[in-house]
Design an enzyme around this catalytic site. Structure first.
Site, mmCIF file in Angstrom:
data_model
loop_
_atom_site.group_PDB
_atom_site.id
_atom_site.type_symbol
_atom_site.label_atom_id
_atom_site.label_comp_id
_atom_site.label_asym_id
_atom_site.label_seq_id
_atom_site.Cartn_x
_atom_site.Cartn_y
_atom_site.Cartn_z
ATOM 1 N N GLU A 193 0.803 -1.226 0.000
ATOM 2 C CA GLU A 193 0.000 0.000 0.000
ATOM 3 C C GLU A 193 0.839 1.280 0.000
ATOM 4 O O GLU A 193 0.430 2.302 0.543
ATOM 5 C CB GLU A 193 -0.982 -0.007 1.182
ATOM 6 C CG GLU A 193 -2.023 -1.116 1.048
ATOM 7 C CD GLU A 193 -2.984 -1.199 2.223
ATOM 8 O OE1 GLU A 193 -2.865 -0.396 3.168
ATOM 9 O OE2 GLU A 193 -3.868 -2.081 2.203
ATOM 10 N N GLU A 277 -5.767 -8.116 -1.007
ATOM 11 C CA GLU A 277 -6.102 -7.973 0.407
ATOM 12 C C GLU A 277 -7.544 -7.521 0.494
ATOM 13 O O GLU A 277 -7.952 -6.556 -0.142
ATOM 14 C CB GLU A 277 -5.200 -6.978 1.142
ATOM 15 C CG GLU A 277 -5.533 -6.911 2.640
ATOM 16 C CD GLU A 277 -4.634 -5.948 3.410
ATOM 17 O OE1 GLU A 277 -3.396 -6.014 3.220
ATOM 18 O OE2 GLU A 277 -5.172 -5.132 4.192
#
Length: 802
Positions: A193, A277
């Site tokens: 991320e 995810e």
């Protein structure tokens, strides 16, 4: 669990005219047989010749925080039972893919995981627990796909720049360590991320190829959205480097997962696409979203990998995200664990398919073309005629009859049906085998109920593990550890790193044996936005009055800390903790401090003693007895102060940023008493007391949270009849069993609405309702209502009793 042996054999639709009597069976939410004329059947053709993408797997993440930390400390047989529920085919969640964090000595949500290379060139392949967990997963399922991904890293990498050659070398060293453990890593990512760097990915691919890791596939970019796929259409070398484009929370962050698109450019790459995810939901409450997302990620976006965050919450209840995953395991000392509905929803796909199976696009979609009716996906086994169809009806409001027709070379043999009632809280309604179906002329019917997941399959070998958990229990005091019984590089039992890395190593300063050392020598490349200093926690949230003592040696200028009564922990921004700290610097400066989750540090008392020095051992102790806090160095009291802010919690070690220090001979011993039969009940999230509004003694007076003041309206006594009494004759009571019913007091009458289970995890559960005593909206302000609500592991449902 129902079996074929005790159910009648069912004949398929097509054996009788529509007007004939229905031969059916209703059980586990399944009605199989001839469709009733009262139900309009939905026709579904399962075409084994249909085109479709190949399944990469459904699984979860270990990491992104120390969420698996306590699992390795569980006793047997519970540890093996939990591992079986997670990974063993035909037993539980049967995960097909596991992503693990490549530890970086820094917090990555629910704790910090240790790096294999704290400092440049100093590689230890035995640190942490992820190697062990991967070994256990692969021993149970040799076909499981393993994925590695970094969240943060030690600060030496690239002088703080992750997108550097240092990080490439760092990842190669991690792959070498995996090989030393006999593990083959299937996929490798970049930086979780934190975007991506096209040149870096190309350089990483070249380095992998030159080092013999040609079979390791790269995933980009483990961030939100599909920008990396866009770039790959403009850069053929980047496209050639990457095998999978993975995006996070493709259905929306912590959403119902009703719509899960990818992008036209992502599809145009021709690469595998993953929901790399997803989840971040409670291990039971997230089941409906999980059921939608696994199916709809493929239907909407052709994603062939689904990775839930995380695998398990093997952390204590004060650590953030303490009930996420497919199971919880918060008490290695008692052996207690719980397997959630998420595990059985996952099993409805994983136990009926395998990586390498092919989705059948023409046989996947929404029931009747309407999302609200539910979804279905069909997959075919590679090289055989076996198939499985997964149906979810999370949003349906009525039963629906599905008529299936088989074509394209699929088996027309016996069909087995398994189901999970996601709307039920009864574990017996999860992963239930229904009656077999014998297709006739390649067709059969099934009536599906609302709120279920069904697996319709020609495969066998599925099963539901029968291992059970022991009861919850507190970690008893006294507790001690001299750290001599561990392999070097490992983490001491029950220590949970939150920042930095505290690991067992040979003692310095002329001391023999082993010690715990804080290993992070400089600020890491953080994953979180915060810059908390290294600290680690251990123990039970119910510990109240005790002395924590440890030998401590600073290796460089700075300070070390003992932590006491640590409870609620905030992972946002700097990782702040409700608790007390005894801080001692090499100069001899000392202080007793209080901190809270907002980072409001208060110095309660401070002073200076003779120089603590560097490379010299000293014994520090912090005694917490009621409101009295006493700090001592080498047996001599240096400070005493009174403070009532924190009443119970764990112990911990801490240091300044980049300060290496050693700790030995940890001891926690009880002191004082726990008070009389009556005492405060404090909310862990608010640190305010369970309080009768206005100190009223009238029946029906409502209960709230309020600043603790020692008043009689805040003194609660548990009784042998499972009551919580106040004023001697009034009971904590709720009118009814519905979620949201407000707590009040009422003259004790023995009803189940006045009976409570006081659990070791801090929850107070109504016997009549099965719901948790809860602070409305997780608010913390004076006067906030107290009610009963579905148990969810939140700090607003955890209570600390005096």
């Amino acid at each position: 669990m129902s079996t074929r042996a005790n159910r009648p054999r069912l004949r398929a639709a097509g054996r009788y005219r529509a007007a004939a009597a229905v031969i059916a069976m209703v059980a586990a939410g399944i009605l199989v047989g001839v469709a009733s004329p009262a139900h309009a059947a939905t026709a579904i053709t399962i075409n084994g010749a249909s085109g479709g993408r190949v399944l990469d797997g459904v699984g979860a993440v270990s990491g992104g925080g120390g969420n698996s930390r306590l699992l390795i400390d569980y006793p047997e047989p519970q540890r093996s039972d939990i591992l079986d529920y997670l990974f063993k085919p035909g037993f539980g969640a049967a995960m097909q893919v596991m992503k693990v964090e490549i530890g970086g000595d820094t917090n990555s949500t629910s704790g910090a995981e240790p790096s294999h290379e704290h400092t440049r060139g100093s590689i230890n392949c035995n640190r942490g627990y992820e190697w062990w967990l991967m070994e256990q997963a692969r021993a149970r399922n040799p076909r499981i796909n393993l994925v590695g991904l970094a969240w943060g890293t030690p600060g030496w990498i690239g002088n703080g720049n992750f997108w550097s050659n240092d990080s490439i070398d760092y990842l190669l060293a991690w792959l070498d360590c995996a090989g030393a453990h006999g593990l083959t890593i299937d996929y490798l990512g970049g930086w979780n991320e934190k975007g991506y760097n096209v040149t870096w990915y190309k350089n990483l691919r070249s380095a992998l190829n030159s080092r013999g890791y040609t079979n390791v596939k790269l995933v980009a970019s483990d961030d939100f959205g599909w920008a990396a796929a866009d770039d790959s259409l403009r850069d053929s070398a980047f496209a050639g480097a990457v095998s999978v484009f993975g995006s996070h929370y493709v259905c929306g962050y912590r959403s119902a997962q009703s719509s899960c698109p990818s992008s036209s450019n992502a599809l145009a790459t021709g690469k595998a696409l993953w929901a790399s995810e997803n989840g971040s939901d409670d291990y039971n409450a997230g089941a409906a979203a999980l059921a939608r997302g696994i199916n709809r990620g493929y239907i909407d976006g052709k994603m062939t990998g689904y990775i839930n965050w995380p695998v398990i919450a093997a952390i204590t209840p004060n650590i953030p995200w303490a009930t996420t995953g497919v199971a919880v395991a918060p008490q290695p000392w008692s052996g207690y664990y719980s397997i959630g509905k998420n595990a059985w929803v996952m099993a409805q796909t994983t136990q009926f398919t395998a990586p390498g199976w092919r989705y059948l696009d023409s046989s996947s979609g929404y029931i009747g073309g309407n999302r609200n009716n539910g979804s279905y996906v069909a997959l075919r086994s590679a090289g055989t005629g076996d198939y499985s169809t997964i149906v979810e009806t999370m949003d349906a409001t009525a039963a629906q009859t599905l008529t299936f027709s088989l074509t394209g070379g699929l088996s027309t043999g016996t069909v087995h049906v398994w189901s999970t009632n996601v709307r039920s809280s009864n574990p017996a309604d999860s992963f239930v085998r229904g009656g077999d179906i014998t297709p006739s002329n390649g067709s059969f019917s099934l009536t599906v109920q609302p709120g279920y997941v069904y697996s319709i399959t020609t495969t066998t070998g599925q099963g539901k593990g029968a291992a059970t958990s022991p009861a919850q229990g507190n970690l008893k005091l006294p507790y001690s550890d001299n750290f001599d019984g561990y392999a070097a590089g490992r983490e001491a039992k029950y220590l949970m790193d939150q920042q930095g890395s505290f690991e067992v190593t040979g003692c310095g300063g002329g001391r023999t044996g082993q010690c715990v050392r804080q290993m992070s020598e400089q600020a890491p490349i953080f994953w979180t936005s915060g810059h908390a200093e290294p600290f680690t926690l251990l123990g039970d949230l119910t510990w109240r009055n005790y002395t924590v003592s440890s030998d401590v040696m600073l290796e460089k200028s700075g300070y070390a800390q003992l932590i006491g009564r640590a409870n609620t922990y905030n992972h946002q921004g700097p990782q702040n903790l409700n608790g007390y700290y005894f801080r001692v610097a090499d100069t001899g400066a000392w202080s007793i401090l209080s901190n809270n989750t907002s980072g409001n540090w208060r110095t309660l008392t401070s002073g200076t003693t003779s120089a603590f020095g560097i490379g010299r051992w000293h014994t520090l102790s912090l005694t917490l007895n009621g409101t009295a806090l006493t700090a001592a160095i080498d047996g001599t009291t240096v400070g005493t102060v009174s403070d009532s802010t924190w009443v119970a919690g764990q112990i911990g070690y801490g240091t300044g940023q980049g300060v290496t220090a050693q700790f030995d001979n940890l001891s926690i011993t009880p002191v004082g008493t726990s008070g009389g039969p009556g005492g405060e009940v404090r909310g862990a999230g608010s640190n305010r007391c369970l309080d009768v509004n206005g100190a009223s003694q009238a029946d029906g007076a409502v209960v709230q949270i309020w600043d603790c003041n020692g008043g009689a309206n805040q003194q609660w006594t548990p009784t042998a009849a499972n009551q919580l009494t106040v004023y001697g004759n009034k009971c904590l009571d709720v009118p009814g069993t519905a979620a949201g019913s407000r707590a009040r007091i009422l003259t004790c009458n023995g009803g189940t609405n006045q009976q409570w289970r006081l659990n070791a995890d801090g929850t107070i559960v109504g016997v009549g309702s099965g719901l948790c005593l809860d602070v409305n909206g997780a608010a913390t302000a004076n006067g906030t209502a107290v009610q009963i609500w579905t148990c969810n592991g939140g700090a607003n449902q955890q209570w600390i009793r005096s």
